[in-house]
Write an enzyme that holds these catalytic residues in place. Structure first.
Site, PDB file in Angstrom:
ATOM      1  N   THR A   1       6.472  -7.349  -8.953  1.00  8.64           N
ATOM      2  CA  THR A   1       5.537  -6.842  -9.965  1.00  8.64           C
ATOM      3  C   THR A   1       4.923  -8.011 -10.732  1.00  8.64           C
ATOM      4  O   THR A   1       3.707  -8.071 -10.936  1.00  8.64           O
ATOM      5  CB  THR A   1       6.270  -5.869 -10.917  1.00  8.64           C
ATOM      6  OG1 THR A   1       6.686  -4.755 -10.161  1.00  8.64           O
ATOM      7  CG2 THR A   1       5.384  -5.417 -12.070  1.00  8.64           C
ATOM      8  N   GLN A   2       5.781  -8.945 -11.122  1.00  7.51           N
ATOM      9  CA  GLN A   2       5.268 -10.118 -11.856  1.00  7.51           C
ATOM     10  C   GLN A   2       4.230 -10.864 -11.012  1.00  7.51           C
ATOM     11  O   GLN A   2       3.171 -11.248 -11.500  1.00  7.51           O
ATOM     12  CB  GLN A   2       6.405 -11.079 -12.185  1.00  7.51           C
ATOM     13  CG  GLN A   2       7.456 -10.520 -13.128  1.00  7.51           C
ATOM     14  CD  GLN A   2       8.609 -11.508 -13.289  1.00  7.51           C
ATOM     15  OE1 GLN A   2       8.413 -12.711 -13.319  1.00  7.51           O
ATOM     16  NE2 GLN A   2       9.825 -10.993 -13.385  1.00  7.51           N
TER      17      GLN A   2
ATOM     18  N   GLU B   1      -9.263  25.305   4.029  1.00  7.03           N
ATOM     19  CA  GLU B   1      -8.238  24.456   3.401  1.00  7.03           C
ATOM     20  C   GLU B   1      -8.804  23.523   2.336  1.00  7.03           C
ATOM     21  O   GLU B   1      -8.106  23.161   1.394  1.00  7.03           O
ATOM     22  CB  GLU B   1      -7.480  23.651   4.470  1.00  7.03           C
ATOM     23  CG  GLU B   1      -8.255  22.552   5.194  1.00  7.03           C
ATOM     24  CD  GLU B   1      -9.052  23.035   6.407  1.00  7.03           C
ATOM     25  OE1 GLU B   1      -9.350  24.246   6.487  1.00  7.03           O
ATOM     26  OE2 GLU B   1      -9.393  22.194   7.277  1.00  7.03           O
TER      27      GLU B   1
ATOM     28  N   GLY C   1     -10.184  20.115  15.274  1.00 13.61           N
ATOM     29  CA  GLY C   1     -10.078  18.907  16.102  1.00 13.61           C
ATOM     30  C   GLY C   1     -11.320  18.662  16.921  1.00 13.61           C
ATOM     31  O   GLY C   1     -12.265  19.466  16.912  1.00 13.61           O
TER      32      GLY C   1
ATOM     33  N   SER D   1       0.861  -1.199   0.000  1.00 13.10           N
ATOM     34  CA  SER D   1       0.000   0.000   0.000  1.00 13.10           C
ATOM     35  C   SER D   1       0.894   1.245   0.000  1.00 13.10           C
ATOM     36  O   SER D   1       2.123   1.126   0.020  1.00 13.10           O
ATOM     37  CB  SER D   1      -0.917  -0.020   1.208  1.00 13.10           C
ATOM     38  OG  SER D   1      -0.151  -0.092   2.379  1.00 13.10           O
ATOM     39  N   SER D   2       0.290   2.396   0.005  1.00 11.30           N
ATOM     40  CA  SER D   2       0.995   3.694   0.044  1.00 11.30           C
ATOM     41  C   SER D   2       1.934   3.922  -1.129  1.00 11.30           C
ATOM     42  O   SER D   2       2.973   4.558  -0.995  1.00 11.30           O
ATOM     43  CB  SER D   2       1.806   3.855   1.340  1.00 11.30           C
ATOM     44  OG  SER D   2       0.988   3.658   2.444  1.00 11.30           O
TER      45      SER D   2
ATOM     46  N   HIS E   1     -13.799  25.412   7.107  1.00  4.29           N
ATOM     47  CA  HIS E   1     -12.504  24.850   6.715  1.00  4.29           C
ATOM     48  C   HIS E   1     -12.074  25.394   5.349  1.00  4.29           C
ATOM     49  O   HIS E   1     -12.368  24.768   4.320  1.00  4.29           O
ATOM     50  CB  HIS E   1     -12.603  23.328   6.625  1.00  4.29           C
ATOM     51  CG  HIS E   1     -12.787  22.666   7.941  1.00  4.29           C
ATOM     52  ND1 HIS E   1     -11.740  22.130   8.649  1.00  4.29           N
ATOM     53  CD2 HIS E   1     -13.893  22.471   8.682  1.00  4.29           C
ATOM     54  CE1 HIS E   1     -12.202  21.618   9.778  1.00  4.29           C
ATOM     55  NE2 HIS E   1     -13.508  21.816   9.823  1.00  4.29           N
TER      56      HIS E   1
ATOM     57  N   GLY F   1      -9.820  25.617  16.125  1.00  4.57           N
ATOM     58  CA  GLY F   1      -8.825  26.690  16.306  1.00  4.57           C
ATOM     59  C   GLY F   1      -9.507  28.030  16.542  1.00  4.57           C
ATOM     60  O   GLY F   1      -9.071  28.848  17.362  1.00  4.57           O
TER      61      GLY F   1
ATOM     62  N   CYS G   1     -11.788  26.199  12.611  1.00  5.98           N
ATOM     63  CA  CYS G   1     -12.812  25.400  13.292  1.00  5.98           C
ATOM     64  C   CYS G   1     -12.532  25.334  14.801  1.00  5.98           C
ATOM     65  O   CYS G   1     -12.724  26.328  15.484  1.00  5.98           O
ATOM     66  CB  CYS G   1     -12.949  24.037  12.630  1.00  5.98           C
ATOM     67  SG  CYS G   1     -14.611  23.379  12.847  1.00  5.98           S
TER      68      CYS G   1
ATOM     69  N   ILE H   1      -8.298  -9.678   0.978  1.00  2.09           N
ATOM     70  CA  ILE H   1      -9.636 -10.283   0.942  1.00  2.09           C
ATOM     71  C   ILE H   1     -10.683  -9.199   0.675  1.00  2.09           C
ATOM     72  O   ILE H   1     -11.581  -9.348  -0.139  1.00  2.09           O
ATOM     73  CB  ILE H   1      -9.948 -11.005   2.274  1.00  2.09           C
ATOM     74  CG1 ILE H   1      -9.052 -12.234   2.399  1.00  2.09           C
ATOM     75  CG2 ILE H   1     -11.421 -11.381   2.376  1.00  2.09           C
ATOM     76  CD1 ILE H   1      -9.202 -12.988   3.697  1.00  2.09           C
TER      77      ILE H   1
HETATM   78  N1  GLN Z   1     -15.041  19.873  17.850  1.00  2.14           N
HETATM   79  C1  GLN Z   1     -15.532  21.099  17.298  1.00  2.14           C
HETATM   80  C2  GLN Z   1     -17.003  21.003  16.932  1.00  2.14           C
HETATM   81  O1  GLN Z   1     -17.514  19.940  16.754  1.00  2.14           O
HETATM   82  C3  GLN Z   1     -14.688  21.566  16.117  1.00  2.14           C
HETATM   83  C4  GLN Z   1     -14.713  20.641  14.952  1.00  2.14           C
HETATM   84  C5  GLN Z   1     -13.599  20.882  13.964  1.00  2.14           C
HETATM   85  O2  GLN Z   1     -12.576  21.484  14.302  1.00  2.14           O
HETATM   86  N2  GLN Z   1     -13.747  20.387  12.753  1.00  2.14           N
HETATM   87  O3  GLN Z   1     -17.635  22.008  16.792  1.00  2.14           O
END
Ligand code: GLN
Length: 544
Positions: free
Chosen positions: A194-195, A512, A357, A16-17, A510, A386, A384, A152
C-alpha cells in the site's frame, strides 16, 4: 445540492481485480441514499474503441446501455446498485479518446499545432470526465479508472486527475483502493505494498485523500495509524474493506466504516442526513434468508468464466430474493451437451436459461437443452441467441425442417428460420454496428409475456444482427410457437412462446441488463416463480 458538481476519482493499486467497481457503486449508493444525485463513469485504458468487439474471456460480459453503447461490465454494477440508467458517456476507453483526437486533427481543429499526449489527450480525457458534470443534474460524478496505477497505459488518466485536482481544487477527491496481503507464515497483514502504491501515485503528482484497503482479515490495531502516517492521509480516511459474503453487503460495510462520511467531510459538505438503506437491507434480508431454494441451469459456452454472464447471474439472484428463494445456478457447458447426456446433465434442475452468444460453438448443445426442456415441461428462458436456438429447435423437431438454422451458423440452409436483418446486410465493420440499445415491444393479449410483465408495452435492450425470419411466422403459429412480442415499427419478432408448455419464453432482447436490486426484472421473477412451482411439483410427485 447547491454549488458545483464534485468529482471523485477511484484509482487502484497493488493489483487489479480489487473491486473498484463495487467500491465506486457502494459509495454512490451511500451518497444517493443521503439524497444526492450521483453518476459513475468508467475510464478503460485499453485501445479498443469499446468492449463490444472483445471476446468475453478477455473482460467478461459486454453491458449494453439504453442508448445502445457497448460498455464495460462495471456499468452493470452501477445500474444495479443505483437504479439509474447509464449511457455512452459513462464508459470511455483510450481507443475512443485517441479516435476523437485523431478525428479532430484530421478536421484541422488543432490549427497546425503538434498534437501530443499532454495537453491534447489529457484535455480529451478531462472533457469526457466533465461532460457528465456539465449536464447539471449530478451532485457527484464518480470516475473509476480501470487498471492499476503504475501501468503505462493508465498514465494519461492519472495525469488528467492531477490536472483536474489542480484546476478544481476542493471540488475533487481521490480514493485509492489497495490490498493488504496476509502472510500466512507470520500471520500478519502487510502494509508495504500500500505504501509503495501510494508512492507511485505521489510520483505522478496525485495525493490520495482516502485509502480503501481490501483485506481478508480484520486490520490489526494501529494499522490505520501506520498507513495514515506513511501515506499522508487522516487515520479516519483509511477505510477497511473486508471480503464480503456478497457484493450487496458492501454499501452497508462502507457505511459502517464511514466512507461516505469522510468523503463528504473532505469535500466540505455538511448538513445531510445519514444514508437511509432500509429498502436495501430489506433486499439483503430476503436474499440471505430465503424460505426455499431452487436449482436453475445456465447453458452457455463461456460458463468457465461466470463474469461472461454477469448480468444474467445477478438478475436471477435479484429475482430469487424477490421470491424469497435461493437460486442455485448450475453452469452447464453447451459444448459438452448432446442428445445422450442432456437428461443426465439437466437432471434436478427446475428451470433452464439458454444464454446469448455469437457463432457456431456450442449451438447444438443449446438446441439439445431446449428440446429437453420443451418436451419435459421444464421452465425455459432463452435470451437472444437462446431464443434463436429455441426457434431453430422448434423448426427442426416440431415443424420437421431438419436443417432449420440461423444464417449466422449456416448461410446455405434450406430453412433460414433466423436470418440477418435487412439493414445489417451492407454492414462491414464489426464494432458498434449491431441492433443496439432500447427498442419498444408490443405484447399480445392473453400471452404469458403480457401476464408476466403486467403490461402491454415494454422497452428492452438489444444486441444482435439476426432475427426471426417473418416468412415462417404463420407456420410456427400453426404449429404452436407463437410470436407474442413484436416491435411495432419494424414488425420484428421480439418474443416467442410455446403454447402447450407451462413456461417457455424466448426473447430476442436482453432483459438481464434492466434488472436492479430495487427493481428485479419481471421476466426473471416470473421464471424463478415457475421454476419454484416446477420443483414443488416434482417433489410432490416423488413423495406421492
Ligand atoms: N449471434 C446472434 C445475433 O447476432 C445473437 C446475439 C446475442 O445473443 N446477443 O443475432
Amino acid at each position: 445540492m447547491t454549488g458545483s458538481t464534485k468529482y471523485i476519482f477511484v484509482t487502484g493499486g497493488v493489483t487489479s481485480s480489487l473491486g473498484k467497481g463495487i467500491i465506486s457503486a457502494s459509495l454512490a449508493k451511500l451518497l444517493q441514499a443521503r439524497g444526492f444525485t450521483v453518476t459513475i463513469q468508467k475510464l478503460d485504458p485499453y485501445i479498443n474503441v469499446d468492449p463490444g468487439t472483445l471476446n468475453p474471456y478477455e473482460h467478461g460480459e459486454c453491458f449494453v446501455t439504453e442508448d445502445g453503447a457497448e460498455t464495460d461490465l462495471d456499468l452493470g454494477h452501477y445500474e444495479r446498485f443505483l437504479d439509474v440508467p447509464t449511457s455512452q458517456a459513462n464508459n470511455v476507453t483510450t481507443g475512443r479518446i485517441y479516435q476523437n483526437v485523431i478525428n479532430k486533427e484530421r478536421r484541422g481543429e488543432y490549427l497546425g499545432k503538434t498534437v501530443q499526449v499532454i495537453p491534447h489527450i489529457t484535455d480529451e480525457i478531462k472533457r469526457h470526465i466533465q461532460a457528465l458534470g456539465r449536464k447539471g443534474i449530478y451532485d457527484f460524478v464518480i470516475t473509476e479508472v480501470g487498471g492499476t496505477v503504475g501501468d503505462i497505459e493508465s498514465l494519461p488518466y492519472v495525469e488528467s486527475i492531477r490536472q483536474l485536482k489542480w484546476e478544481k481544487g476542493k471540488d475533487c477527491l481521490t480514493i485509492h483502493l489497495t490490498l493488504l496481503p496476509f502472510l500466512q507464515t507470520s500471520g500478519e497483514l502487510k502494509t508495504k505494498p500500500t505504501q509503495h502504491s501510494v508512492k507511485e501515485l505521489l510520483s505522478l503528482g496525485v495525493q490520495p485523500d482516502v485509502l480503501v484497503c481490501r483485506t481478508e482479515h480484520p486490520m490489526q490495531k494501529g494499522m490505520k495509524d501506520k498507513i495514515a502516517l506513511f501515506c499522508n492521509v487522516d487515520p479516519t480516511a483509511v477505510i477497511e474493506s473486508r471480503d464480503a459474503q456478497t457484493i450487496y453487503d458492501v454499501p452497508l460495510m462502507m457505511q459502517e466504516e464511514g466512507l461516505d462520511t469522510v468523503v463528504l467531510q473532505k469535500l466540505g459538505i455538511t448538513g445531510y442526513p445519514e444514508a437511509d438503506l432500509r429498502s436495501w437491507s430489506d433486499f439483503l434480508h430476503r436474499y440471505k434468508e430465503p424460505k426455499r431454494e431452487v436449482h436453475i441451469g445456465l447453458v452457455g459456452k463461456y460458463v468457465e468464466l461466470h463474469d461472461a454472464y454477469k448480468s444474467i447471474k445477478e438478475a436471477l439472484e435479484h429475482a430469487g430474493a424477490e421470491n424469497e428463494t435461493k437460486v442455485h445456478i448450475k453452469w452447464v457447458h453447451s459444448e459438452k451437451l448432446n442428445a445422450k447426456n442432456v437428461a443426465k446433465q439437466l437432471a434436478g434442475l427446475s428451470g433452464i436459461v439458454v444464454a446469448p452468444g455469437f457463432g457456431n460453438r456450442g449451438i447444438e448443445g443449446k438446441i439439445e437443452a431446449i428440446r429437453h426442456v420443451r418436451e419435459n415441461g421444464i421452465p425455459f428462458l432463452g435470451i437472444c441467441l437462446g431464443m434463436q436456438c429455441a426457434v431453430i429447435e422448434y423448426g427442426r423437431h416440431v415443424l420437421g425442417y431438419s436443417d432449420a438454422n440461423s444464417t449466422e451458423m449456416n448461410a446455405d440452409t434450406a430453412h433460414p428460420v433466423i436470418a440477418m436483418m435487412e439493414e445489417q446486410k451492407s454492414v462491414e465493420n464489426k464494432g458498434g454496428t449491431m441492433r443496439l440499445g432500447a427498442y419498444p415491444c408490443k405484447l399480445s393479449d392473453g400471452s404469458l409475456a403480457q401476464q408476466v410483465y403486467g403490461r402491454k408495452e415494454i422497452s428492452e435492450r438489444h444486441r444482435h444482427r439476426y432475427e426471426f425470419n417473418n416468412a415462417y411466422l404463420e407456420d410456427y403459429r400453426k404449429a404452436g410457437m407463437v410470436a407474442t412480442g413484436i416491435n411495432p415499427k419494424g414488425k420484428l419478432v421480439e418474443i416467442v412462446e410455446v403454447k402447450d408448455h407451462p413456461w417457455f419464453i424466448g426473447v430476442q432482447f436482453h432483459p438481464e441488463y434492466r434488472s436492479t436490486v430495487m427493481k428485479p426484472h419481471a421476466l426473471f421473477i416470473g421464471f424463478v416463480q415457475a421454476a419454484v412451482k416446477r420443483s414443488e411439483m416434482v417433489r410432490e410427485r416423488a413423495e406421492a
